[in-house]
Design a protein around this motif. Structure first.
Motif, PDB file in Angstrom:
ATOM      1  N   ASP A  43     -24.228  28.739 -63.226  1.00 25.20           N
ATOM      2  CA  ASP A  43     -23.688  28.503 -64.566  1.00 25.20           C
ATOM      3  C   ASP A  43     -23.607  27.012 -64.886  1.00 25.20           C
ATOM      4  N   ASP A  75     -19.324  38.514 -59.003  1.00 28.29           N
ATOM      5  CA  ASP A  75     -20.543  38.350 -59.803  1.00 28.29           C
ATOM      6  C   ASP A  75     -20.686  36.980 -60.452  1.00 28.29           C
ATOM      7  N   LYS A  76     -19.641  36.195 -60.514  1.00 26.90           N
ATOM      8  CA  LYS A  76     -19.664  34.889 -61.203  1.00 26.90           C
ATOM      9  C   LYS A  76     -20.234  33.817 -60.282  1.00 26.90           C
ATOM     10  N   ASN A  77     -21.394  33.262 -60.633  1.00 28.19           N
ATOM     11  CA  ASN A  77     -22.045  32.212 -59.862  1.00 28.19           C
ATOM     12  C   ASN A  77     -21.776  30.881 -60.565  1.00 28.19           C
ATOM     13  N   TYR A  78     -20.757  30.160 -60.079  1.00 28.78           N
ATOM     14  CA  TYR A  78     -20.360  28.911 -60.728  1.00 28.78           C
ATOM     15  C   TYR A  78     -21.471  27.861 -60.705  1.00 28.78           C
ATOM     16  N   SER A  82     -19.300  30.643 -55.812  1.00 30.94           N
ATOM     17  CA  SER A  82     -19.055  31.793 -56.687  1.00 30.94           C
ATOM     18  C   SER A  82     -17.574  32.167 -56.636  1.00 30.94           C
ATOM     19  N   ASP A  83     -17.231  33.186 -57.406  1.00 30.74           N
ATOM     20  CA  ASP A  83     -15.856  33.688 -57.396  1.00 30.74           C
ATOM     21  C   ASP A  83     -15.679  34.822 -56.389  1.00 30.74           C
TER      22      ASP A  83
END
Length: 89
Positions: A61, A55-58, A51-52
């Protein structure tokens, strides 16, 4: 074992637990975690951080994009975490 982990956590996707570091070395993993998403043809589609740190789950995604026939964006991020300590042979 991998089967026990999948059962315990009710994981549906295939996973690899790289106990001896063979795959990590082959892909050049330097941190833990260093995540890799590989499609059903065996093509590496994403590599990097989980993740970043927000909240961004690479990984989610990337898996979603691949399952929809799309290219993950981004396809590469900088992995962060503790350094991998491989056993010497």
């Amino acid at each position: 074992t991998d089967k026990q982990l999948k059962s315990k956590y009710d994981l549906k996707a295939p996973i690899l637990i790289d106990y001896d570091g063979t795959v990590g070395k082959a892909f050049g993993a330097k941190t833990t975690p260093h995540m890799f998403v590989i499609d059903k043809e065996g093509v590496l589609r994403y590599q990097g951080a989980f993740s970043d740190k927000g909240d961004k789950n690479y990984v989610l995604d990337a898996v979603t994009a691949v399952s929809e026939g799309k290219n993950p964006e981004p396809a590469n991020t900088r992995a962060w975490g503790c350094g991998v300590k491989y056993k010497r042979r």
